[in-house]
Write a protein that holds these residues in place. Structure first.
Motif, PDB file in Angstrom:
ATOM      1  N   ASP A   1       0.912  -1.129   0.023  1.00  0.00           N
ATOM      2  CA  ASP A   1      -0.019  -0.147  -0.145  1.00  0.00           C
ATOM      3  C   ASP A   1       0.905   1.131  -0.038  1.00  0.00           C
TER       4      ASP A   1
ATOM      5  N   GLU B   1       1.048   3.972  -3.133  1.00  0.00           N
ATOM      6  CA  GLU B   1       0.994   5.459  -2.841  1.00  0.00           C
ATOM      7  C   GLU B   1       1.972   6.531  -3.244  1.00  0.00           C
TER       8      GLU B   1
ATOM      9  N   GLN C   1       1.681   6.478  -7.115  1.00  0.00           N
ATOM     10  CA  GLN C   1       0.787   7.280  -7.370  1.00  0.00           C
ATOM     11  C   GLN C   1       0.999   8.615  -7.371  1.00  0.00           C
ATOM     12  N   THR C   2       1.829   9.031  -6.408  1.00  0.00           N
ATOM     13  CA  THR C   2       2.550  10.454  -6.269  1.00  0.00           C
ATOM     14  C   THR C   2       3.402  10.687  -7.242  1.00  0.00           C
TER      15      THR C   2
END
Length: 229
Positions: free
Chosen positions: A83, A87, A90-91
């Motif tokens: 996870d 993240e 995605q950033t």
């Protein structure tokens, strides 16, 4: 502060930066995998420094997200969960296209020729570590024209924390996916040559997303590293 103590403080500061830079490079190169223990005495011996600058260097790397310090327990190379990695990626999908946009107008023909050569070298090598070195050089060269206060440092930290997972991704992809990766590098260069920054941004975003999506299909990557207590 006396002249002697000031000089000592300067030496320790310089040594801390030197050790931090060397240890950062070693972590990025895979010498210390995620979750592995970092023993201060071994680091001091390896890099020819005393314990004080080593402790300061570890604090610097903790700030970069590369090292986890535990009170009365020591230091470990930081490890991302699936996870957390998702993240971070995605950033990166959102901020690296912006960094490319800020850089693109300042890349001259010589810089673009160098990017082309790096893309070609990546397509020719069969060595994973050589590919990773060239890939890092390629992307950071594409961002080199950006003069930023925050964004460049942020992306560097995100790259450093995800380096072990890029290494895992490179081992996982098949020949077809490898061709796509190489094609995307050439597409980035073409977009920059054409002045089509929007196209370059789209390629970079998809380039990063592909890594994130493949890693999400292999949760074992995030449990295979050494475990921390």
């Amino acid at each position: 502060m006396t002249a002697l103590s000031a000089s000592s403080g300067t030496r320790d500061g310089n040594a801390s930066v030197r050790v931090a830079d060397a240890l950062r490079d070693a972590i990025v190169a895979g010498d210390f995998p995620p979750g592995s223990r970092i023993r201060q005495e071994e680091i001091a011996e390896r890099f020819g420094a005393s314990r004080v600058p080593v402790r300061e260097a570890l604090k610097m790397l903790e700030a970069d997200g590369l090292v986890t310090l535990r009170a009365n327990a020591g230091a470990w190379v930081s490890r991302l969960s699936l996870d957390e990695c998702d993240e971070v990626y995605q950033t990166r999908e959102r901020v690296e296209p912006l960094l490319l946009r800020l850089s693109a107008p300042h890349l001259d023909a010589e810089a673009l020729d160098r990017l082309e050569r790096l893309a070609e070298q990546m397509a020719q090598t069969t060595e994973i570590e050589e590919f990773l070195r060239l890939d890092r050089d390629f992307h950071w060269s594409s961002y080199a024209g950006a003069d930023t206060l925050v964004l460049g440092d942020l992306v560097r930290r995100l790259w450093s924390t995800t380096q072990p997972y890029r290494r895992a991704y490179t081992r996982l992809i098949d020949a077809h996916s490898q061709r796509i990766v190489h094609d995307e590098h050439h597409m980035i260069v073409t977009a920059l040559r054409d002045g089509d920054i929007e196209a370059g941004e789209r390629v970079v975003e998809g380039h990063i997303r592909r890594t994130r999506r493949l890693l999400a299909q292999h949760p074992e990557v995030f449990t295979a590293a050494s475990t921390t207590p």
